[in-house]
Design a protein around this motif. Sequence first.
Motif, mmCIF file in Angstrom:
data_model
loop_
_atom_site.group_PDB
_atom_site.id
_atom_site.type_symbol
_atom_site.label_atom_id
_atom_site.label_comp_id
_atom_site.label_asym_id
_atom_site.label_seq_id
_atom_site.Cartn_x
_atom_site.Cartn_y
_atom_site.Cartn_z
ATOM 1 N N ALA A 1 0.836 -1.205 0.000
ATOM 2 C CA ALA A 1 0.000 0.000 0.000
ATOM 3 C C ALA A 1 0.872 1.256 0.000
ATOM 4 O O ALA A 1 0.638 2.192 -0.771
ATOM 5 C CB ALA A 1 -0.937 0.001 1.212
ATOM 6 N N MET A 2 1.891 1.266 0.867
ATOM 7 C CA MET A 2 2.705 2.480 1.013
ATOM 8 C C MET A 2 3.629 2.678 -0.186
ATOM 9 O O MET A 2 3.673 3.764 -0.776
ATOM 10 C CB MET A 2 3.516 2.414 2.314
ATOM 11 C CG MET A 2 2.634 2.459 3.547
ATOM 12 S SD MET A 2 3.520 2.026 5.050
ATOM 13 C CE MET A 2 3.880 3.642 5.700
ATOM 14 N N THR A 3 4.385 1.627 -0.561
ATOM 15 C CA THR A 3 5.286 1.800 -1.704
ATOM 16 C C THR A 3 4.483 1.902 -3.007
ATOM 17 O O THR A 3 4.903 2.592 -3.931
ATOM 18 C CB THR A 3 6.305 0.644 -1.807
ATOM 19 O OG1 THR A 3 5.588 -0.582 -1.980
ATOM 20 C CG2 THR A 3 7.170 0.548 -0.574
ATOM 21 N N GLY A 4 3.311 1.234 -3.057
ATOM 22 C CA GLY A 4 2.472 1.316 -4.256
ATOM 23 C C GLY A 4 1.907 2.713 -4.444
ATOM 24 O O GLY A 4 1.917 3.257 -5.550
ATOM 25 N N MET A 5 1.419 3.325 -3.356
ATOM 26 C CA MET A 5 0.905 4.695 -3.438
ATOM 27 C C MET A 5 2.033 5.663 -3.804
ATOM 28 O O MET A 5 1.836 6.604 -4.571
ATOM 29 C CB MET A 5 0.276 5.111 -2.103
ATOM 30 C CG MET A 5 -1.187 4.811 -2.024
ATOM 31 S SD MET A 5 -2.029 5.585 -3.428
ATOM 32 C CE MET A 5 -3.452 4.559 -3.541
ATOM 33 N N HIS A 6 3.218 5.393 -3.222
ATOM 34 C CA HIS A 6 4.373 6.221 -3.554
ATOM 35 C C HIS A 6 4.704 6.075 -5.044
ATOM 36 O O HIS A 6 4.937 7.073 -5.740
ATOM 37 C CB HIS A 6 5.561 5.803 -2.683
ATOM 38 C CG HIS A 6 6.822 6.530 -3.002
ATOM 39 N ND1 HIS A 6 7.791 6.018 -3.825
ATOM 40 C CD2 HIS A 6 7.262 7.751 -2.620
ATOM 41 C CE1 HIS A 6 8.774 6.888 -3.933
ATOM 42 N NE2 HIS A 6 8.482 7.949 -3.211
ATOM 43 N N ALA A 7 4.686 4.813 -5.534
ATOM 44 C CA ALA A 7 4.997 4.574 -6.949
ATOM 45 C C ALA A 7 3.948 5.216 -7.852
ATOM 46 O O ALA A 7 4.283 5.771 -8.903
ATOM 47 C CB ALA A 7 5.097 3.074 -7.223
ATOM 48 N N LEU A 8 2.674 5.174 -7.434
ATOM 49 C CA LEU A 8 1.622 5.809 -8.228
ATOM 50 C C LEU A 8 1.878 7.313 -8.348
ATOM 51 O O LEU A 8 1.722 7.906 -9.423
ATOM 52 C CB LEU A 8 0.251 5.556 -7.583
ATOM 53 C CG LEU A 8 -0.938 6.212 -8.273
ATOM 54 C CD1 LEU A 8 -1.149 5.609 -9.661
ATOM 55 C CD2 LEU A 8 -2.215 6.063 -7.450
ATOM 56 N N HIS A 9 2.299 7.924 -7.228
ATOM 57 C CA HIS A 9 2.639 9.347 -7.275
ATOM 58 C C HIS A 9 3.783 9.605 -8.249
ATOM 59 O O HIS A 9 3.817 10.619 -8.940
ATOM 60 C CB HIS A 9 3.024 9.852 -5.884
ATOM 61 C CG HIS A 9 1.840 10.228 -5.049
ATOM 62 N ND1 HIS A 9 1.033 9.301 -4.442
ATOM 63 C CD2 HIS A 9 1.307 11.435 -4.738
ATOM 64 C CE1 HIS A 9 0.070 9.917 -3.790
ATOM 65 N NE2 HIS A 9 0.207 11.217 -3.959
ATOM 66 N N MET A 10 4.742 8.663 -8.291
ATOM 67 C CA MET A 10 5.865 8.835 -9.224
ATOM 68 C C MET A 10 5.407 8.689 -10.668
ATOM 69 O O MET A 10 5.846 9.444 -11.537
ATOM 70 C CB MET A 10 6.954 7.819 -8.905
ATOM 71 C CG MET A 10 7.616 8.129 -7.591
ATOM 72 S SD MET A 10 9.243 7.404 -7.490
ATOM 73 C CE MET A 10 10.044 8.127 -8.881
ATOM 74 N N VAL A 11 4.515 7.722 -10.922
ATOM 75 C CA VAL A 11 4.017 7.526 -12.292
ATOM 76 C C VAL A 11 3.305 8.800 -12.763
ATOM 77 O O VAL A 11 3.546 9.290 -13.876
ATOM 78 C CB VAL A 11 3.083 6.302 -12.352
ATOM 79 C CG1 VAL A 11 2.372 6.244 -13.698
ATOM 80 C CG2 VAL A 11 3.871 5.013 -12.124
ATOM 81 N N LEU A 12 2.456 9.363 -11.899
ATOM 82 C CA LEU A 12 1.770 10.611 -12.259
ATOM 83 C C LEU A 12 2.788 11.726 -12.486
ATOM 84 O O LEU A 12 2.679 12.502 -13.443
ATOM 85 C CB LEU A 12 0.784 11.014 -11.154
ATOM 86 C CG LEU A 12 -0.396 10.063 -10.939
ATOM 87 C CD1 LEU A 12 -1.216 10.478 -9.725
ATOM 88 C CD2 LEU A 12 -1.282 10.004 -12.171
ATOM 89 N N GLY A 13 3.789 11.791 -11.609
ATOM 90 C CA GLY A 13 4.829 12.812 -11.742
ATOM 91 C C GLY A 13 5.579 12.679 -13.056
ATOM 92 O O GLY A 13 5.878 13.678 -13.710
ATOM 93 N N LEU A 14 5.879 11.428 -13.442
ATOM 94 C CA LEU A 14 6.612 11.220 -14.697
ATOM 95 C C LEU A 14 5.769 11.673 -15.887
ATOM 96 O O LEU A 14 6.289 12.259 -16.840
ATOM 97 C CB LEU A 14 7.012 9.746 -14.843
ATOM 98 C CG LEU A 14 8.123 9.283 -13.882
ATOM 99 C CD1 LEU A 14 8.272 7.773 -13.919
ATOM 100 C CD2 LEU A 14 9.443 9.954 -14.215
ATOM 101 N N GLY A 15 4.455 11.438 -15.822
ATOM 102 C CA GLY A 15 3.561 11.928 -16.874
ATOM 103 C C GLY A 15 3.631 13.441 -16.993
ATOM 104 O O GLY A 15 3.767 13.987 -18.095
ATOM 105 N N ILE A 16 3.570 14.122 -15.831
ATOM 106 C CA ILE A 16 3.632 15.583 -15.842
ATOM 107 C C ILE A 16 4.998 16.046 -16.349
ATOM 108 O O ILE A 16 5.105 17.048 -17.063
ATOM 109 C CB ILE A 16 3.335 16.145 -14.433
ATOM 110 C CG1 ILE A 16 1.919 15.763 -14.007
ATOM 111 C CG2 ILE A 16 3.496 17.657 -14.402
ATOM 112 C CD1 ILE A 16 1.607 16.029 -12.546
ATOM 113 N N LEU A 17 6.055 15.286 -15.992
ATOM 114 C CA LEU A 17 7.406 15.658 -16.453
ATOM 115 C C LEU A 17 7.492 15.680 -17.977
ATOM 116 O O LEU A 17 8.134 16.565 -18.546
ATOM 117 C CB LEU A 17 8.437 14.687 -15.883
ATOM 118 C CG LEU A 17 9.081 15.104 -14.557
ATOM 119 C CD1 LEU A 17 9.841 13.944 -13.934
ATOM 120 C CD2 LEU A 17 10.008 16.301 -14.745
#
Lengths: 253, 118
Positions: A186-202
């Motif tokens: 849950a914790m690393t997955g939510m963190h990874a989801l935030h990174m995936v969204l961030g990479l999209g914005i990047l």
Amino acid sequence: MDSAIATTQAEHGIAEQQHEHVSVPQHRHHFATPEQQREAGSFGMWLFLLTEIMFFGGLFFAYLLFRNWYYDAFVTASNQLSVPLGAANTAILITSGFFMALAVWAAEVRKQTLLVLFLILTTLLGFAFLGIKADEYHEKYEKHHIPGASFDTSQFINPAAYGLSEKPLAPDAAQKTQLFFFLYFAMTGMHALHMVLGLGILFWLMIRAQRGDFSSGYVAPIENFGLYWHFVDIVWIFLFPLLYLINRHPLAH
Amino acid sequence: MAHEAQPEQHYNDAANVTNPEHASHHIVSPAQYAMVFATLLACTALTVFAADINLGVFNPIIALAIASFKGVIVILFFMHVKYQSKLIKVTVGAGFFMFLVLVTMTLSDYISRAWGLW
């Protein structure tokens, strides 16, 4: 007259003689000054990040509580994680954050090529982090350490048979390792989801930076995305010791 | 009136805003970022090293102390809070303070009610 854009050239000329006045194209008319606009933007971004603190905070609290309730199971399960991979990912994420900070600097000093380069490096390191994370998840999948119907506790009940030096757990206690892995995913997955969204914005920021949108004084999107990216860094800075490190030397009780 | 002789003040001027909080845009230098970056990497190595030593109850305390230090320097320098207005500083501080209040109160509830396996 209620709009900065509507200011006539004549008025501008008079105003510039009296004040050091600079008109910037990104300035919206409902803000008195560009400084006020910038601060309002930062303030809004921080309010969003505070909701993120509360969101991740609930998960951190659940970890704190259940680690106390099911200490032995959490210790044994936590020691299944690879410290070298976790440490490497921490270094990768910090480096990604460093390049993001440099990207903000490049936008501020209007160096378009450097800005694009730093955004690319930030993105590449973000993907490297997710790659290592995927490898870790795959290992858990192979060992049946993903909570659910196919979860396998045998490694925790009889660690010696698997060449592990962990203390064996009773079958009921061993079931509680699922709770650790649930929180881990849950914790690393939510963190990874935030990174995936961030990479999209990047990617979107890279295209706009390449177009020259952020190298003529308009820094706010880069700056506010930087705040988001650094926040995601901070979450990992806490996840790494809590999930990987603090259970290496269990207390005897 | 004396004021009529004065030229019309331009409304779109930073000097018009009487709020003294408006900080000028401070640019953090790459050298400063590099120092923060090196400190973060050193702290990562330190926390991995410290986790290998058996320090009993102090293992998690030291790990969290190092993580908190890393978090603070990221917030202050990478996120520019050191150079922001008081409004932003208080907002950030209030958020973390509120989180600690919520953790403390929830934890005191769990500890004092003998739920679970306490």
